[in-house]
Design an enzyme around this catalytic site. Sequence first.
Site, PDB file in Angstrom:
ATOM      1  CD  GLU A 130      44.295  31.022  38.246  1.00  0.00           C
ATOM      2  OE1 GLU A 130      44.350  31.785  37.280  1.00  0.00           O
ATOM      3  OE2 GLU A 130      44.242  31.407  39.419  1.00  0.00           O
ATOM      4  CG  HIS A 163      35.170  34.431  45.110  1.00  0.00           C
ATOM      5  ND1 HIS A 163      36.391  34.438  44.476  1.00  0.00           N
ATOM      6  CD2 HIS A 163      34.706  35.699  45.037  1.00  0.00           C
ATOM      7  CE1 HIS A 163      36.666  35.665  44.052  1.00  0.00           C
ATOM      8  NE2 HIS A 163      35.651  36.451  44.380  1.00  0.00           N
ATOM      9  CG  ASN A 165      36.710  32.710  41.233  1.00  0.00           C
ATOM     10  OD1 ASN A 165      36.114  31.838  41.862  1.00  0.00           O
ATOM     11  ND2 ASN A 165      38.021  32.836  41.257  1.00  0.00           N
ATOM     12  CG  ASP A 202      36.645  28.425  47.351  1.00  0.00           C
ATOM     13  OD1 ASP A 202      37.605  28.942  46.738  1.00  0.00           O
ATOM     14  OD2 ASP A 202      36.120  28.924  48.359  1.00  0.00           O
TER      15      ASP A 202
END
Length: 411
Positions: free
Chosen positions: A319, A289, A284, A293
């Site tokens: 996660e 981000h 990230n 994803d």
Amino acid sequence: MALSEKICPYPAHRMDFIDVPTVLKVSALFNAMAALAWLLLAQLFRIAPRAGQLMAAGHLLRIATQDCGDCMAGWPALLRQAVPEFGQLACMLLLLLALRRMLRNRRHPRDIAWLGGLGALAITAGLASGSGLAPQLAGTASVALLAALAVREVLRGVSRHLTPVVTALTTLPFATLAVVSLAHAAELLLVPGWGDHVLSGALPSPARAVLGFVITASITLSLIALMIWRLVTRIQHLTHRDSLTGALNRRAFEQALAEAQAQLRRGHGFAVAMIDIDHFKRINDEHGHLAGDAALQRCVRIWQAGLREVDRLGRLGGEEFCALLPLDNPANLADAAAVAERLRASLAAEPLHWKGAELRLSASFGVALPVLGDAAGDVGLARADAELYRAKGEGRNRVCVAPDLSGAVAA
């Protein structure tokens, strides 16, 4: 939808009180309203839009070719014969294509195209022969075959998800259409002069008109029921699934774990595998981000491919994931550890390519068996979580297994 009033094989006996023109007008009105309803579902509510458009087209085509006999008055005899036969065939093809869309059958519609092409060719050959009987036989036989194919489609699509009674009711209109079409084909062959009677342009008998409308309405209602079932299934999916990855959400996974714990005393064992993606924060921070994803989605896709249908994968948050692994032998921890190792290795072997960068993904696993008397499965989760932290502490990208406590009871 694709049933012509002429295909009912049973003559009228004591139904003279029924006004046939009125029945035909009601049938046309029903088809017009059904077409409007399908278009509203497709365009405004976006519920299976392609299927809705196909169904609307089928209903409108039926009005033009089956419910509007007066519209063809004065047309050449060959055209008056061709339009109903080709229209009936086209309605059935649209119905089948819509049915596959509703049932999410992604098979190429090659079989539908072949049957439709052969039916059209047979009707054309019958018309070219000058026989009044041949094109009717070709069209009726084509409808019977396509209706039988519709029965198969419904059975394949819903039999595993619905009760036998509901499945039978859903397929009944299509099966009835197939049987009635075959009966009409037999009537054309066995009753002298019946083909010429159909070509005379006379109105159908009251019994034929009513049965034609009933089957048409029943098929439409059956398809609406399939649409509602699809909508309910979609709502259930959204309720129980994580919107990003498609894995079970935390609530649904906890429910599945509680159900597995309830089965533990009956000898139905399982194991839990806690999973944490290694260095996820770094993905990230360094790539954004959206990359995070994509990494989550890639992990779940790989893990789902390596799990059995009976296994359950849930996202507990961020996660962190957990897999519920039913076991043939309640104490066979080695099998569960082997599954976890397979998931670990498959993830490590497939990097994520993101905007020109190759992101190496890995995960740490902690595996444990449950204990009796732990209704919510918290003890088993805690033991698996402890092994997960041990795996991370020992260098990550590995599987750690808790000691076997077979027969242990939660305090």
